[in-house]
Design an enzyme around this catalytic site. Structure first.
Site, PDB file in Angstrom:
ATOM      1  N   GLY A  82      -2.495  32.880  22.715  1.00 27.82           N
ATOM      2  CA  GLY A  82      -1.319  32.045  22.410  1.00 27.82           C
ATOM      3  C   GLY A  82      -0.304  32.139  23.526  1.00 27.82           C
ATOM      4  N   GLY A 130       2.757  30.660  23.849  1.00 32.60           N
ATOM      5  CA  GLY A 130       4.077  30.141  23.488  1.00 32.60           C
ATOM      6  C   GLY A 130       5.132  31.119  23.984  1.00 32.60           C
ATOM      7  N   PHE A 131       6.327  31.037  23.410  1.00 33.43           N
ATOM      8  CA  PHE A 131       7.410  31.938  23.823  1.00 33.43           C
ATOM      9  C   PHE A 131       6.974  33.405  23.712  1.00 33.43           C
ATOM     10  CE2 PHE A 131      10.002  28.210  22.535  1.00 33.43           C
ATOM     11  CZ  PHE A 131      10.769  28.073  23.675  1.00 33.43           C
ATOM     12  N   GLU A 162      17.414  16.511  14.123  1.00 33.40           N
ATOM     13  CA  GLU A 162      17.244  16.060  15.519  1.00 33.40           C
ATOM     14  C   GLU A 162      16.471  14.748  15.590  1.00 33.40           C
ATOM     15  OE1 GLU A 162      16.990  20.461  17.585  1.00 33.40           O
ATOM     16  OE2 GLU A 162      15.181  19.280  17.396  1.00 33.40           O
ATOM     17  N   ASP A 177       6.160  33.583  15.865  1.00 38.48           N
ATOM     18  CA  ASP A 177       6.185  32.919  14.564  1.00 38.48           C
ATOM     19  C   ASP A 177       5.118  33.418  13.600  1.00 38.48           C
ATOM     20  OD1 ASP A 177       8.279  31.296  15.228  1.00 38.48           O
ATOM     21  OD2 ASP A 177       7.138  29.418  15.251  1.00 38.48           O
ATOM     22  N   ALA A 190      12.753  30.457  18.736  1.00 38.04           N
ATOM     23  CA  ALA A 190      12.414  30.912  20.079  1.00 38.04           C
ATOM     24  C   ALA A 190      12.861  32.361  20.333  1.00 38.04           C
ATOM     25  CB  ALA A 190      13.038  29.969  21.108  1.00 38.04           C
ATOM     26  N   GLN A 191      14.088  32.713  19.957  1.00 29.98           N
ATOM     27  CA  GLN A 191      14.596  34.051  20.276  1.00 29.98           C
ATOM     28  C   GLN A 191      13.774  35.163  19.629  1.00 29.98           C
ATOM     29  OE1 GLN A 191      16.451  35.880  22.241  1.00 29.98           O
ATOM     30  NE2 GLN A 191      16.761  34.045  23.447  1.00 29.98           N
TER      31      GLN A 191
HETATM   32  C1  LIG Z   1       9.838  20.351  16.942  1.00 30.17           C
HETATM   33  C2  LIG Z   1      10.325  21.766  17.079  1.00 30.17           C
HETATM   34  C3  LIG Z   1      11.622  22.008  17.529  1.00 30.17           C
HETATM   35  C4  LIG Z   1      12.070  23.321  17.648  1.00 30.17           C
HETATM   36  N1  LIG Z   1      13.333  23.527  18.124  1.00 30.17           N
HETATM   37  C5  LIG Z   1      13.781  24.795  18.298  1.00 30.17           C
HETATM   38  C6  LIG Z   1      15.068  25.060  18.836  1.00 30.17           C
HETATM   39  O1  LIG Z   1      15.811  24.135  19.153  1.00 30.17           O
HETATM   40  N2  LIG Z   1      15.450  26.365  18.978  1.00 30.17           N
HETATM   41  C7  LIG Z   1      14.638  27.396  18.627  1.00 30.17           C
HETATM   42  O2  LIG Z   1      15.022  28.546  18.788  1.00 30.17           O
HETATM   43  N3  LIG Z   1      13.419  27.180  18.121  1.00 30.17           N
HETATM   44  C8  LIG Z   1      12.970  25.915  17.947  1.00 30.17           C
HETATM   45  N4  LIG Z   1      11.721  25.701  17.449  1.00 30.17           N
HETATM   46  C9  LIG Z   1      10.911  26.863  17.082  1.00 30.17           C
HETATM   47  C10 LIG Z   1      10.238  27.508  18.290  1.00 30.17           C
HETATM   48  O3  LIG Z   1       9.670  26.502  19.103  1.00 30.17           O
HETATM   49  C11 LIG Z   1       9.183  28.471  17.794  1.00 30.17           C
HETATM   50  O4  LIG Z   1       9.806  29.427  16.973  1.00 30.17           O
HETATM   51  C12 LIG Z   1       8.470  29.160  18.939  1.00 30.17           C
HETATM   52  O5  LIG Z   1       7.791  28.196  19.717  1.00 30.17           O
HETATM   53  C13 LIG Z   1       7.483  30.201  18.433  1.00 30.17           C
HETATM   54  O6  LIG Z   1       6.858  30.770  19.531  1.00 30.17           O
HETATM   55  P1  LIG Z   1       5.396  31.403  19.393  1.00 30.17           P
HETATM   56  O7  LIG Z   1       5.080  31.928  20.736  1.00 30.17           O
HETATM   57  O8  LIG Z   1       5.336  32.304  18.235  1.00 30.17           O
HETATM   58  O9  LIG Z   1       4.444  30.178  19.018  1.00 30.17           O
HETATM   59  P2  LIG Z   1       4.212  28.792  19.746  1.00 30.17           P
HETATM   60  O10 LIG Z   1       5.299  28.462  20.680  1.00 30.17           O
HETATM   61  O11 LIG Z   1       3.888  27.862  18.653  1.00 30.17           O
HETATM   62  O12 LIG Z   1       2.914  29.059  20.631  1.00 30.17           O
HETATM   63  C14 LIG Z   1       1.663  29.286  20.050  1.00 30.17           C
HETATM   64  C15 LIG Z   1       0.591  29.056  21.103  1.00 30.17           C
HETATM   65  O13 LIG Z   1      -0.663  29.476  20.558  1.00 30.17           O
HETATM   66  C16 LIG Z   1      -1.657  28.514  20.853  1.00 30.17           C
HETATM   67  N5  LIG Z   1      -2.668  28.654  19.793  1.00 30.17           N
HETATM   68  C17 LIG Z   1      -2.504  28.429  18.473  1.00 30.17           C
HETATM   69  N6  LIG Z   1      -3.620  28.733  17.807  1.00 30.17           N
HETATM   70  C18 LIG Z   1      -4.514  29.148  18.730  1.00 30.17           C
HETATM   71  C19 LIG Z   1      -5.855  29.616  18.655  1.00 30.17           C
HETATM   72  N7  LIG Z   1      -6.511  29.718  17.499  1.00 30.17           N
HETATM   73  N8  LIG Z   1      -6.481  29.956  19.797  1.00 30.17           N
HETATM   74  C20 LIG Z   1      -5.832  29.858  21.001  1.00 30.17           C
HETATM   75  N9  LIG Z   1      -4.570  29.442  21.126  1.00 30.17           N
HETATM   76  C21 LIG Z   1      -3.914  29.102  20.002  1.00 30.17           C
HETATM   77  C22 LIG Z   1      -0.926  27.195  20.868  1.00 30.17           C
HETATM   78  O14 LIG Z   1      -1.611  26.238  21.646  1.00 30.17           O
HETATM   79  C23 LIG Z   1       0.421  27.589  21.484  1.00 30.17           C
HETATM   80  O15 LIG Z   1       0.398  27.473  22.885  1.00 30.17           O
HETATM   81  C24 LIG Z   1      11.230  24.394  17.311  1.00 30.17           C
HETATM   82  C25 LIG Z   1       9.940  24.144  16.854  1.00 30.17           C
HETATM   83  C26 LIG Z   1       9.481  22.848  16.748  1.00 30.17           C
HETATM   84  C27 LIG Z   1       8.080  22.594  16.284  1.00 30.17           C
END
Ligand SMILES: Cc1cc2nc3c(=O)[nH]c(=O)nc-3n(C[C@H](O)[C@H](O)[C@H](O)COP(=O)(O)OP(=O)(O)OC[C@H]3O[C@@H](n4cnc5c(N)ncnc54)[C@H](O)[C@@H]3O)c2cc1C
Length: 443
Positions: free
Chosen positions: A20, A22-23, A175, A303, A316-317
């Site tokens: 993953g 993401g952030f 938004e 998340d 994100a934070q």
């Molecule tokens: C539309 C939208 C707007 C948002 N706006 C805000 C904001 O303004 N401020 C804020 O703080 N937060 C915001 N958020 C929330 C924030 O984006 C998330 O909390 C954050 O992205 C979580 O980070 P993460 O790394 O846990 O997961 P993610 O960023 O979701 O990253 C997960 C990664 O895992 C990968 N993945 C998933 N399953 C698999 C798998 N089985 N195998 C391999 N790879 C996989 C995905 O491709 C992705 O790249 C928003 C979310 C959305 C959807």
């Protein structure tokens, strides 16, 4: 030494797999960069997606590339390897994972940062007939349908209308509804469309928008949306969604050509196959140091993680901070030292309604709204966007949208999905390209 060699991944050291990008996953990789581990980053996409600006892509303000950053480049900068692939299974005893293409990868430590996806709470038809906003594909699919509906209105002329419904009054729903209202107000995007033929509705089950914010900021957001012509329904429950209607629990049938689902998240269904303990919303249960309950070499972060005694908003934070902490704990374990519990540092929450309108709440209760809050929102989002090129292109596109707005701004257009254009084949493009999520508890 050339830059190429300088960033070469190490040949030995414990193997850490981060699933993953993401952030959370990227924060863990950055931390592990300093620890001397061999890191392999796995993601089902070849880019990292900046979700907070997806709604701008969906409403023609940003290009899809503005919110996506190439993972090979990113991995190499942190001396990590990138392997595109989707996690299918975990074998903790054998310390290996299997990808959906059958590839098996061995690990000494595993980090899961796979994020979450949409929760439909059993609403009939929601999965089939709504658009999510969780991936870049989702944003492009939604944009194409929104634009095609407006095109159709332009072609068909007076006497017809288009109805957009946004489900969920959290930050994402607010938004999206606000951006749709701006799109409607852009005279140059669809010059022959009468804005009164474009109906934008936001439906929220709770009595207020933006649940985690102070009531004054909630009231401000509501007033701003209404001032921009969004028809906001609070205290309103949806029982069913069809291809062209949103049916309320009281039996009212509201026409809806495009319905956006921004009403809840849960762990992806695939997580059930990983054999790890899952708590509320299917999230993976982790202990205070972010190791998965009952596991000594598997961490969950961002998340998808549900921290024992410390449930955090899916934002994100928390994702960045838990990702960093995870990387540090693996470094401690590699050095034979004990791990430490995670502590969250609250930096506040913010949401935007549209041009010169946002709400910001700081950790100790101070709050701002309006233009100042909007500028803070803009600056922060550009700051956290990955990559100089993306930052620049997003800055240019957003400036164009907001500064030239009403003076020839126009929109970034996409393709017409065939079924949304008069005469096109029915249902040639699925509405939902991937199962997605949208709304968040707080932001
Ligand atoms: C539309 C939208 C707007 C948002 N706006 C805000 C904001 O303004 N401020 C804020 O703080 N937060 C915001 N958020 C929330 C924030 O984006 C998330 O909390 C954050 O992205 C979580 O980070 P993460 O790394 O846990 O997961 P993610 O960023 O979701 O990253 C997960 C990664 O895992 C990968 N993945 C998933 N399953 C698999 C798998 N089985 N195998 C391999 N790879 C996989 C995905 O491709 C992705 O790249 C928003 C979310 C959305 C959807």
């Amino acid at each position: 030494m050339t830059a190429r060699r300088r960033h070469q991944p190490p040949e030995d050291g414990p193997q850490v797999i981060v699933v993953g990008a993401g952030f959370a996953g990227l924060a863990a990789v950055a931390e592990l960069h300093h620890a001397g581990a061999r890191v392999t980053l796995v993601d089902r996409n070849i880019y990292s997606t900046f979700q907070p600006l997806l709604y701008q892509v969906a409403t023609g303000g940003l290009n899809p590339g503005d919110v996506a950053y190439p993972l090979r480049t990113l991995a190499r900068k942190k001396a990590a390897r990138f392997r595109p692939g989707e996690l299918a299974g975990i074998d903790p005893a054998g310390r290996r994972i299997t990808l959906t293409d059958g590839t098996v990868l061995d690990y000494d430590y595993l980090v899961l940062g796979t994020g979450v996806s949409a929760a439909f709470y059993g609403v009939t038809g929601a999965a089939e007939h709504t658009f999510g906003l969780y991936t870049r594909r989702d944003a492009v699919a939604l944009r194409d349908h929104i634009m095609a509906r407006l095109e159709r209105l332009d072609i068909e002329g007076p006497g017809t209308a288009v109805n957009f419904t946004v489900v969920g009054g959290g930050a994402t729903g607010v938004e999206v509804a606000g951006a749709l209202a701006e799109l409607r107000a852009d005279e140059d995007a669809f010059p022959d469309v009468d804005p009164t033929d474009v109906h934008i509705r936001l439906v929220e089950m709770a009595p207020a928008l933006l649940a985690p914010f102070h009531p004054k900021l909630q009231a401000y957001a509501l007033a701003e949306l209404r001032r921009r012509g969004v028809d906001v329904h609070l205290d309103t429950k949806i029982s069913e969604i069809t291809d062209d209607q949103v049916i309320l629990a009281n039996g009212d049938e509201l026409p809806s050509d495009v319905t956006v689902w921004a009403a809840g998240v849960s762990a992806p269904a695939a997580a059930a196959a990983w054999g790890l303990p899952q708590g509320r919303g299917g999230r993976i249960e982790v202990g205070p140091d972010l190791r998965v309950a009952g596991q000594d070499r598997i961490f969950a972060t961002g998340d998808v993680a549900l921290i024992e005694g410390q449930p955090l908003p899916q934002l994100a934070q928390p994702a960045i901070q838990t990702g960093r902490h995870t990387g540090k704990q693996i470094a401690l374990l590699m050095a034979g030292r004990p791990t430490r519990p995670f502590r969250y540092h609250d930096k506040g929450i913010m949401a935007t309604i549209g041009r010169r309108s946002a709400v910001v709440e700081f950790p100790h209760g101070a709050r701002i709204h309006g233009t100042l809050a909007w500028l803070a929102w803009l600056a922060l989002h550009l700051f956290y966007l990955l990559g100089g090129r993306n930052r620049l292109s997003a800055l240019v596109n957003l400036s164009y949208r907001y500064l030239i707005w009403g003076h020839g701004g126009g929109v970034i257009v996409g393709d017409d999905p065939p079924e949304a254009v008069p005469g096109g084949p029915p249902q040639a493009l699925p509405k939902r390209t991937l199962v997605t999520e949208s709304d968040r508890l707080i932001r």
